[in-house]
Motif scaffolding. Structure first.
Motif, PDB file in Angstrom:
ATOM      1  N   GLN A 306     -33.758 -31.087  -3.665  1.00  0.00           N
ATOM      2  CA  GLN A 306     -34.822 -31.775  -4.384  1.00  0.00           C
ATOM      3  C   GLN A 306     -34.515 -31.929  -5.871  1.00  0.00           C
ATOM      4  O   GLN A 306     -35.089 -32.796  -6.531  1.00  0.00           O
ATOM      5  N   VAL A 307     -33.627 -31.094  -6.395  1.00  0.00           N
ATOM      6  CA  VAL A 307     -33.257 -31.179  -7.810  1.00  0.00           C
ATOM      7  C   VAL A 307     -31.985 -32.016  -7.907  1.00  0.00           C
ATOM      8  O   VAL A 307     -30.931 -31.621  -7.408  1.00  0.00           O
ATOM      9  N   THR A 308     -32.093 -33.180  -8.541  1.00  0.00           N
ATOM     10  CA  THR A 308     -30.982 -34.115  -8.600  1.00  0.00           C
ATOM     11  C   THR A 308     -29.966 -33.723  -9.657  1.00  0.00           C
ATOM     12  O   THR A 308     -30.245 -32.939 -10.573  1.00  0.00           O
ATOM     13  N   LEU A 309     -28.782 -34.321  -9.549  1.00  0.00           N
ATOM     14  CA  LEU A 309     -27.752 -34.085 -10.558  1.00  0.00           C
ATOM     15  C   LEU A 309     -28.226 -34.544 -11.932  1.00  0.00           C
ATOM     16  O   LEU A 309     -28.001 -33.843 -12.932  1.00  0.00           O
ATOM     17  N   ASP A 310     -28.883 -35.694 -12.025  1.00  0.00           N
ATOM     18  CA  ASP A 310     -29.367 -36.167 -13.316  1.00  0.00           C
ATOM     19  C   ASP A 310     -30.318 -35.163 -13.972  1.00  0.00           C
ATOM     20  O   ASP A 310     -30.257 -34.936 -15.185  1.00  0.00           O
ATOM     21  N   THR A 311     -31.192 -34.563 -13.157  1.00  0.00           N
ATOM     22  CA  THR A 311     -32.106 -33.553 -13.698  1.00  0.00           C
ATOM     23  C   THR A 311     -31.339 -32.357 -14.226  1.00  0.00           C
ATOM     24  O   THR A 311     -31.610 -31.856 -15.331  1.00  0.00           O
ATOM     25  N   MET A 312     -30.362 -31.885 -13.458  1.00  0.00           N
ATOM     26  CA  MET A 312     -29.569 -30.741 -13.905  1.00  0.00           C
ATOM     27  C   MET A 312     -28.767 -31.065 -15.161  1.00  0.00           C
ATOM     28  O   MET A 312     -28.596 -30.216 -16.044  1.00  0.00           O
ATOM     29  N   LEU A 313     -28.289 -32.299 -15.270  1.00  0.00           N
ATOM     30  CA  LEU A 313     -27.563 -32.702 -16.477  1.00  0.00           C
ATOM     31  C   LEU A 313     -28.503 -32.730 -17.689  1.00  0.00           C
ATOM     32  O   LEU A 313     -28.132 -32.270 -18.778  1.00  0.00           O
ATOM     33  N   ASP A 314     -29.711 -33.258 -17.501  1.00  0.00           N
ATOM     34  CA  ASP A 314     -30.697 -33.257 -18.592  1.00  0.00           C
ATOM     35  C   ASP A 314     -30.996 -31.836 -19.044  1.00  0.00           C
ATOM     36  O   ASP A 314     -31.006 -31.537 -20.252  1.00  0.00           O
ATOM     37  N   TRP A 315     -31.261 -30.962 -18.092  1.00  0.00           N
ATOM     38  CA  TRP A 315     -31.578 -29.572 -18.421  1.00  0.00           C
ATOM     39  C   TRP A 315     -30.417 -28.895 -19.148  1.00  0.00           C
ATOM     40  O   TRP A 315     -30.605 -28.179 -20.132  1.00  0.00           O
ATOM     41  N   THR A 316     -29.211 -29.109 -18.618  1.00  0.00           N
ATOM     42  CA  THR A 316     -28.034 -28.438 -19.184  1.00  0.00           C
ATOM     43  C   THR A 316     -27.766 -28.899 -20.609  1.00  0.00           C
ATOM     44  O   THR A 316     -27.510 -28.076 -21.510  1.00  0.00           O
ATOM     45  N   ALA A 317     -27.809 -30.207 -20.825  1.00  0.00           N
ATOM     46  CA  ALA A 317     -27.549 -30.728 -22.169  1.00  0.00           C
ATOM     47  C   ALA A 317     -28.573 -30.197 -23.165  1.00  0.00           C
ATOM     48  O   ALA A 317     -28.215 -29.774 -24.283  1.00  0.00           O
ATOM     49  N   ASP A 318     -29.843 -30.193 -22.780  1.00  0.00           N
ATOM     50  CA  ASP A 318     -30.885 -29.680 -23.677  1.00  0.00           C
ATOM     51  C   ASP A 318     -30.670 -28.210 -23.983  1.00  0.00           C
ATOM     52  O   ASP A 318     -30.753 -27.781 -25.137  1.00  0.00           O
ATOM     53  N   TRP A 319     -30.366 -27.421 -22.955  1.00  0.00           N
ATOM     54  CA  TRP A 319     -30.199 -25.970 -23.128  1.00  0.00           C
ATOM     55  C   TRP A 319     -29.019 -25.649 -24.044  1.00  0.00           C
ATOM     56  O   TRP A 319     -29.137 -24.859 -24.990  1.00  0.00           O
ATOM     57  N   VAL A 320     -27.890 -26.271 -23.776  1.00  0.00           N
ATOM     58  CA  VAL A 320     -26.685 -25.969 -24.548  1.00  0.00           C
ATOM     59  C   VAL A 320     -26.812 -26.495 -25.971  1.00  0.00           C
ATOM     60  O   VAL A 320     -26.398 -25.831 -26.937  1.00  0.00           O
ATOM     61  N   GLN A 321     -27.403 -27.658 -26.128  1.00  0.00           N
ATOM     62  CA  GLN A 321     -27.562 -28.225 -27.461  1.00  0.00           C
ATOM     63  C   GLN A 321     -28.450 -27.357 -28.345  1.00  0.00           C
ATOM     64  O   GLN A 321     -28.239 -27.248 -29.557  1.00  0.00           O
TER      65      GLN A 321
END
Length: 340
Positions: A306-321
């Motif tokens: 249910q959690v898409t790659l785009d969602t995980m990319l958004d989350w990851t970029a925000d977290w690391v940034q």
């Protein structure tokens, strides 16, 4: 599933990763008895144990580990998880553990294997034999890895469960084949029901393939494309599906691939770079093979991720940034020689 746009802190991240699905609640209602997580102190164990407690508040959830990380035991206890400190290499310690009908086995050793191969084999082959012999009448859902498979062509959907785990590269991967064989042996000997969860790269904001790539993008470090593809899955779903597997055990035990669709590392690096405003530094050429798995059987049992790659990319970029916490444990997904 209602998903946040980002995670403001670790507490929120772990809350979301430990939220059970309605399917998990229903499946654990069908599984009689309490639950024990062996090796609860690893990267996934704490949120999995918390999820089990939230999904089945009427069951005891027991977490077993050495608890060498300060504060982890107290944190789990605050969420209703009973904790027992034990060294799983000790027969005496195993004998003192309570008999429970349901076990999730998460113990193992990967990083640091090179140079201490003897300990890796002890943890990945000897301990499973001790555990399987100690709990012959329990359901045992045991974590394994996609690394037991040989490399497959990147133009395929990946290895299915019927692909024999023969001669994977490196001692770590071969010790994981031994882990599976030990659980299989005792399952055949005692008719112990179980599942062997061949997991490929769970994604948490603090570690995982996407975290590794994002940190390299920000640091302007080269990203090696030789291992050009991988499978990833949101850790919350990996926790959920692993626990649901208790309701889908077989006797004798059998493997179950668990991950999401394949991703291309080049595309992930570019997508993260766009979100971060930094052009990734790409190096090398994609090999024609990779460690890839086909998780269609898991999708049949639990539904698609249910959690898409785009969602995980958004989350990851925000977290690391934002400088979010890192566990400092690279996956080494790019290694093709099996050395960790």
């Amino acid at each position: 599933m209602s998903l946040p746009s980002c995670f403001e802190d670790v507490a929120r991240l772990e809350d979301v990763m430990s939220t059970p699905s309605p399917g998990l609640v229903a499946d654990l209602q069908r599984v009689a008895g309490d639950l024990m997580v062996l090796g609860v102190g690893g990267k996934m164990g704490p949120t999995l144990a918390r999820m089990a407690r939230r999904a089945a508040p009427g069951k005891r959830v027991i977490g077993v580990a050495r608890f060498s990380e300060p504060g982890l035991r107290e944190q789990l206890q605050a969420h209703g998880v009973e904790c027992i400190a034990a060294d799983l290499l000790s027969r005496e310690a195993l004998a003192r553990l309570p008999d429970v009908p349901n076990i999730v086995y998460m113990a193992g050793r990967k990083f640091g294997s090179t140079g201490s191969e003897w300990l890796t084999w002890a943890m990945n082959a000897h301990v499973p034999a001790l555990v399987a012999e100690r709990f012959p009448r329990s359901r045992i859902v045991a974590f394994s890895t996609a690394c037991v498979y040989p490399f497959v062509g990147v133009d395929t959907q990946g290895a299915k469960e019927d692909v024999p785990p023969t001669a994977p590269p490196g001692e770590y991967a071969n010790s994981c084949v031994a882990r599976e064989r030990m659980f299989e042996h005792f399952s055949h000997a005692y008719d112990t029901p179980g599942r062997l969860i061949r997991l490929s790269y769970a994604i948490d904001m603090r570690y995982g393939v996407l975290h590794d790539v994002a940190r390299k993008v920000i640091a302007r470090e080269p990203i090696d494309l030789a291992m050009g593809y991988a499978n990833v899955i949101w850790q919350g779903e990996a926790n959920d599906w692993t626990l649901r597997s208790l309701a889908h055990c077989t006797a004798p035990t059998s493997p179950l691939n668990l991950s999401g669709p394949k991703i291309r590392i080049r595309d992930v690096a570019v997508a993260l770079g766009q979100r971060l405003g930094i052009a990734p530094v790409l190096t090398g050429a994609e090999a024609p093979t990779a460690w890839l798995i086909d998780s269609s059987e898991a999708y049949r049992l639990f539904g698609p991720p249910q959690v898409t790659l785009d969602t995980m990319l958004d989350w990851t970029a925000d977290w690391v940034q934002r400088g979010g916490k890192s566990l400092g444990k690279p996956t080494h997904y790019e290694a093709r020689d099996g050395k960790y």
